[in-house]
Enzyme design. Structure first.
Site, mmCIF file in Angstrom:
data_model
loop_
_atom_site.group_PDB
_atom_site.id
_atom_site.type_symbol
_atom_site.label_atom_id
_atom_site.label_comp_id
_atom_site.label_asym_id
_atom_site.label_seq_id
_atom_site.Cartn_x
_atom_site.Cartn_y
_atom_site.Cartn_z
ATOM 1 N N HIS A 196 110.540 -1.902 -18.520
ATOM 2 C CA HIS A 196 110.263 -2.042 -19.954
ATOM 3 C C HIS A 196 109.672 -3.426 -20.185
ATOM 4 O O HIS A 196 110.314 -4.437 -19.917
ATOM 5 C CB HIS A 196 111.542 -1.873 -20.776
ATOM 6 C CG HIS A 196 111.310 -1.984 -22.263
ATOM 7 N ND1 HIS A 196 111.038 -0.889 -23.052
ATOM 8 C CD2 HIS A 196 111.291 -3.068 -23.091
ATOM 9 C CE1 HIS A 196 110.871 -1.279 -24.295
ATOM 10 N NE2 HIS A 196 111.019 -2.601 -24.349
ATOM 11 N N CYS A 197 108.444 -3.443 -20.683
ATOM 12 C CA CYS A 197 107.735 -4.710 -20.862
ATOM 13 C C CYS A 197 107.723 -5.067 -22.345
ATOM 14 O O CYS A 197 107.056 -4.407 -23.144
ATOM 15 C CB CYS A 197 106.307 -4.596 -20.332
ATOM 16 S SG CYS A 197 105.381 -6.138 -20.452
ATOM 17 N N PRO A 198 108.438 -6.125 -22.749
ATOM 18 C CA PRO A 198 108.407 -6.520 -24.168
ATOM 19 C C PRO A 198 107.064 -7.116 -24.587
ATOM 20 O O PRO A 198 106.743 -7.109 -25.780
ATOM 21 C CB PRO A 198 109.532 -7.545 -24.277
ATOM 22 C CG PRO A 198 109.688 -8.095 -22.901
ATOM 23 C CD PRO A 198 109.351 -6.981 -21.967
ATOM 24 N N GLY A 201 105.248 -4.209 -25.732
ATOM 25 C CA GLY A 201 106.001 -3.452 -26.720
ATOM 26 C C GLY A 201 106.211 -2.001 -26.364
ATOM 27 O O GLY A 201 106.284 -1.155 -27.271
ATOM 28 N N ASN A 202 106.357 -1.693 -25.086
ATOM 29 C CA ASN A 202 106.530 -0.304 -24.684
ATOM 30 C C ASN A 202 107.056 -0.266 -23.253
ATOM 31 O O ASN A 202 107.018 -1.273 -22.532
ATOM 32 C CB ASN A 202 105.202 0.450 -24.775
ATOM 33 C CG ASN A 202 105.393 1.944 -24.899
ATOM 34 O OD1 ASN A 202 106.504 2.454 -24.782
ATOM 35 N ND2 ASN A 202 104.311 2.666 -25.120
#
Length: 476
Positions: A196-198, A201-202
């Site tokens: 999960h890559c902040p 944003g997804n």
């Protein structure tokens, strides 16, 4: 007949035209109900995602860092095109802003494609599917738990000679496919889950990993490109007016150089790490856990690797893009109609509840025509009244031996006229036997809506015909 005398009766026999617009259809209910707008699936999506543009855009709930990424890219690139590119295109070549523009649009396109797309979310099991899966788990374990401990919820599959365990997801109520994992932030199981890559944003999964890799790779080139030509701009200005005067003349170049200097190391390092993962056909989740080894001789070798760096890269970047499985913009389907219960002791076969409701709302499917003594205009003649008769939906059809009473020609063949039999003496209707195929008057089926009720005159004619046949047989 005179013209004046014929006008009066003709007016009495005129037919009024039926209006097809003023009257309501028999299928319509008297009270009009408001049409309920069907909901789309994204409106009741069980995960923690946010949707925009009527479900076309799908993102994670925490999007603050994504907006920071957008601001950094837009501000740094905007300052570069506004303050550095005019000087560089004049002193060096006009190709510099053109190349920078191509890199910028490619970075923005891949970023938005990664952030706004479905990463490969797996749909959750319905209550019926979850209950069926629970029964399968109990049967597979022989129901030996006895309520003291839950049965083991793992399955084993063999992929390229390597045993892979499939874990059960208690949230989605499914056995996760190979390489899938449940994201705790989005609360979804993602196929080929990477991480999960902040910053985007997804989640990064099977359906957007290639766009994520192209984003960080192109962002690395754009950062290096901006940093290199910002330094070139400062050096050329410092040769003319001095270093301090060059910094005063273009303060935006200083800000760009600082942002790019602290960003280039992490971005370039991240690009190199994912290049290694693609070449070995692994995910970040598998590499952190140490699930597989790149050496074929070991027991935990990677079963997903093709054994060739070029083939692994082509499979990850150039393979077919799988479609989305959640159908987030689809409409919620209503419940399927179920079979209605028995009515009046007669079982309805092949008729659903919606069909029975339609039959109740349609007068043609309820009423049956009848021949009564008041409707006979002349003695000895029969006529049909009312609309065409049809059988009620779902009820059994009458036996084939019963005569067809839906046409005037059939009635005249079966029911003889009284004028032809004047002067003959016959038995009364009570004394004569019933003809074949007719039910007695005391039978409960005589009052069914699917049977035709004959008048007394018609019954007398049928009895006379049957007795005449019996007389002829006795004479032979």
């Amino acid at each position: 007949m005179t013209p004046g005398g014929g006008s009066g009766p003709m007016k009495d026999c005129e037919y009024s035209q039926i209006s097809t617009h003023s009257s309501s259809s028999p299928m319509e209910s008297p009270h009009k109900k408001k049409k309920s707008v069907p909901k789309r699936k994204w409106e009741v999506f069980p995960g923690r995602n946010k949707f925009f543009c009527n479900g076309r855009i799908m993102m994670a709930r925490q999007t603050g860092v994504f907006y920071l990424t957008l601001v950094l890219i837009l501000v740094t690139s905007g300052l570069f095109f506004a303050f550095d590119c005019p000087y560089l295109s004049e002193k060096i070549t006009p190709a510099i802003p053109a190349i920078g523009g191509i890199l910028f649009f490619f970075v923005m396109g891949t970023l938005l494609r990664t952030s706004f797309s479905d990463p490969g979310v797996l749909p959750r099991a319905t209550p019926d599917e979850a209950a069926d899966l629970e029964r399968q788990i109990d049967i597979a374990n022989g129901c030996s738990s006895g309520g003291y401990r839950p049965p083991p919820r793992t399955k084993e599959v063999i992929i390229n000679g390597q045993t892979v365990k499939l874990k059960y997801c208690f949230t989605c109520k499914i056995f996760r496919p190979p390489r899938a994992s449940h994201c705790s932030l989005c609360d979804n199981c993602v196929e080929r889950f990477d991480h999960h890559c902040p910053w985007v944003g997804n989640c990064v999964g099977k359906r957007n990993y290639r766009f994520f890799y192209m984003f960080i790779l192109s962002l690395s080139f754009l950062t290096v490109f901006i940093f290199a030509f910002v330094i070139t701009h400062v050096i050329l200005r410092s040769q003319q007016t001095g270093f301090l005067n060059a910094l005063k003349d273009s303060p935006a170049s200083v800000l760009e150089a600082v942002v790019c200097f602290f960003s280039v190391w992490s971005i370039v390092g991240l690009s190199g790490f994912h290049t290694y993962l693609i070449s070995s056909n692994q995910t970040t989740n598998e590499d952190i856990k140490g699930s597989w080894s790149n050496k074929r001789g070991k027991e935990n070798y990677n079963p997903y690797s093709y054994g060739n760096i070029f083939t692994n890269c082509c499979a990850a970047l150039c393979g077919p893009l799988s479609p989305s499985l959640i159908d987030r913009r689809g409409f919620i389907q209503p419940d399927t109609p179920q079979l209605a219960g028995p009515s009046n002791g007669i079982t309805m076969y092949g008729a659903t509840q919606s069909q029975s409701n339609m039959a109740a709302a349609t007068p043609l499917l309820q009423s049956e025509p009848s021949i009564t003594s008041e409707e006979l205009p002349l003695p000895g003649k029969t006529s049909l009244s009312g609309p065409c008769a049809t059988l009620t939906l779902g009820q059994p059809t009458p036996p084939s031996s019963m005569p067809n009473l839906t046409s005037d020609s059939g009635l005249t063949d079966i029911i003889p006229l009284k004028e032809e039999h004047e002067g003959h003496q016959f038995l009364t209707p009570e004394e004569a036997p019933s003809p074949p195929g007719m039910l007695p008057s005391g039978s409960p089926m005589a009052h069914s809506r699917t049977m035709h009720v004959l008048s007394l005159a018609s019954q007398d004619s049928l009895h006379e015909d049957s007795v005449r046949g019996l007389v002829k047989l006795s004479s032979v």
